[in-house]
Scaffold this active site. Sequence first.
Site, short mmCIF file in Angstrom:
data_model
loop_
_atom_site.label_atom_id
_atom_site.label_comp_id
_atom_site.label_asym_id
_atom_site.label_seq_id
_atom_site.Cartn_x
_atom_site.Cartn_y
_atom_site.Cartn_z
N LYS A 212 0.99 -1.36 -0.39
CA LYS A 212 0.03 0.46 0.40
C LYS A 212 1.48 1.83 -0.01
O LYS A 212 1.52 2.05 0.97
CB LYS A 212 -1.37 0.14 1.02
CG LYS A 212 -1.70 1.18 1.34
CD LYS A 212 -2.53 2.55 2.49
CE LYS A 212 -3.35 3.27 2.30
NZ LYS A 212 -2.68 3.94 1.44
N GLY A 265 6.48 5.38 8.32
CA GLY A 265 5.36 5.80 8.13
C GLY A 265 5.12 6.90 9.62
O GLY A 265 6.83 7.40 10.58
N SER A 266 4.83 7.05 9.52
CA SER A 266 4.60 7.96 11.69
C SER A 266 4.34 6.95 12.78
O SER A 266 3.92 5.99 12.70
CB SER A 266 2.81 8.72 11.36
OG SER A 266 2.06 8.10 12.01
N THR A 267 4.71 7.44 14.27
CA THR A 267 4.98 6.44 14.77
C THR A 267 3.50 6.56 15.50
O THR A 267 3.32 4.61 15.61
CB THR A 267 5.84 7.20 16.27
OG1 THR A 267 7.13 7.84 15.50
CG2 THR A 267 5.34 7.06 17.57
N VAL A 269 0.69 5.99 13.75
CA VAL A 269 0.29 4.60 13.22
C VAL A 269 0.64 3.13 13.45
O VAL A 269 -0.01 2.39 13.84
CB VAL A 269 0.53 5.17 11.16
CG1 VAL A 269 0.26 3.89 11.01
CG2 VAL A 269 -0.39 6.01 11.22
N GLU A 293 10.55 2.32 10.17
CA GLU A 293 10.87 3.16 10.99
C GLU A 293 10.08 4.09 10.86
O GLU A 293 9.12 4.00 9.59
CB GLU A 293 12.38 3.47 9.68
CG GLU A 293 13.37 4.15 9.69
CD GLU A 293 12.84 5.29 8.75
OE1 GLU A 293 12.61 6.60 10.07
OE2 GLU A 293 13.08 6.08 7.86
N CYS A 327 12.60 12.20 7.66
CA CYS A 327 12.24 11.54 9.02
C CYS A 327 14.64 11.40 9.63
O CYS A 327 13.87 11.79 11.04
CB CYS A 327 12.53 10.66 8.96
SG CYS A 327 12.64 8.91 7.68
N GLU A 425 7.33 16.69 16.14
CA GLU A 425 7.97 16.52 15.06
C GLU A 425 6.72 17.03 14.77
O GLU A 425 6.38 17.12 14.35
CB GLU A 425 7.96 14.75 14.49
CG GLU A 425 8.16 14.79 12.72
CD GLU A 425 8.50 13.06 12.83
OE1 GLU A 425 9.00 12.89 11.89
OE2 GLU A 425 7.38 12.44 12.42
#
Length: 542
Positions: A212, A265-267, A269, A293, A327, A425
């Site tokens: 995805k 992606g985001s922490t 999620v 990551e 990131c 962030e």
Amino acid sequence: MLKGFFNVPKAVNEPVKSYAPNSPEKAAVLAAYKEMWNTQIEVPIFIGSEEIRTGNTRTMTAPHDHQHIVGTYHLAEKSHVEKAIANALETKKMWANMAWEQRAAIFLKAAELIAGPYRAKINAATMIAQSKNIFQAEIDASCELIDFLRYNVEFMTQIYNDQPNSDSSVWNRLEYRPLEGFVYAITPFNFTAIAANLPASAAMMGNVVIWKPSDSQVFSAKIIIDVFKEAGVPDGVINVVFGDAEMITNTVLESRDFAGVHFTGSTHVFKDIWAKIGTNIHHYKTYPRIVGETGGKDFVVAHPSANVKQVATGIARGAFEFQGQKCSAASRAYIPQSLWPAVKQQLITDVKSMKMGSPEDFGNFITAVIHEGSFNKLVSYIEQAKKDVDAEIIVGGNYDKSVGYFIEPTIIVTTNPKYTTMETELFGPVVTIYVYEDSDWETTLELVDQTSEYALTGAVFSKDRYAIEQATIALQNAAGNFYVNDKPTGAVVGMQPFGGARASGTNDKAGSALNLLRWASPRTIKETFITPEDYRYPFLGE
């Protein structure tokens, strides 16, 4: 199956082209950009050999010109995700049993396609879809992706070559099986190379994948799909679905055959996915591999002995390349009082010289942030900094979304080391600086370590080797990638394996064999040549 121990071509890092005036690569990428800009494409869902058009579509636009439509893509329903899983599992029967050198050949060919006929296309697509200037597109979509493919083949052979000891009576072997089930790859908007590597690295080890891509990266993801198809990745090995992220993820995690997730992606999620996997753990055939990551609040810390221009350049490049949407981007800095006047002046001079606009104009260092949601978030922090008594914007702070989502490179100076933008962030062209007293070097290192929940990248600038050693030890858990006298971005595959811990992820080091090992399930085979025929051991004798 072929007989022989095969050596793969030695992996080397792809040279970065210059795109200097009148160079052939500049002409080629601008021609590709123009053609793609003026042609709308339609991207279907890819399941096995099928290209599925659901009729439920979204448009794709360029962040630097958000009214310009470059194409549409089709959204999957739950039934399509279930079909993709079933197709992947059926394909696995052949793919998992394919000889490793055949898999290697496919991805080595993909690397050469990107290095050659697809280079201008994939760079131009990344410039359009993600608003990267040509240099950022070149080091990402071409060079890093080529490096991932080449080095992963080499890492795969190193892994297969790692075998246990044997003796004359027993032959011990390790087989590196693919995982039992399928892998789910979730990729971000900001790096075309990551978007390709997450599904490709798992597939290279014999796994089948549901991929995805980010909604904001579908345009350049289509070039990746085209490359993989031309390179010979069989239908059904990497199945591609677009649409509602929560629905797709929930459907994937409901399957008993879910074997692992490869995520960038985001922490927030990632933690939600981990929690859902934990809730479903009794349902799965095997413990899923969880590789992620995630976020970063990456630092630059300067010692009083540091070189002023090097510090300023490290911050300017580290914070503002690709609009800070890495990131690894420098988003907080600690500068000693003795250096601050000179560093401040250099930073202001540098930022004011940065031109901003479309990536089609090679004179622009800065382009747009990815979408309106990101733009609005960044504006809210900039506006708050203008009001707060413990913060001051010394350069930048302006923005405009009338044509594209443009935000000026912005430097905030704060008297509060725990100010919001020192901890949060932002993922944009905003860096916050705290000026410390020279005598507070040791306590500043403690502050750097304790301020953020993240631990992805960081940099120390110093001419004093004792200070460098001190920082390296004090900040050993604060960054998975630590840079000495360099900006905290730009990890190169095969040279600086990338990843961090704490809230920055599982630190499985993309760009190294450590990551590929996560997509293999070793099996030990022991073959005994003279098999015992009596249960009695010698100690049982009289």
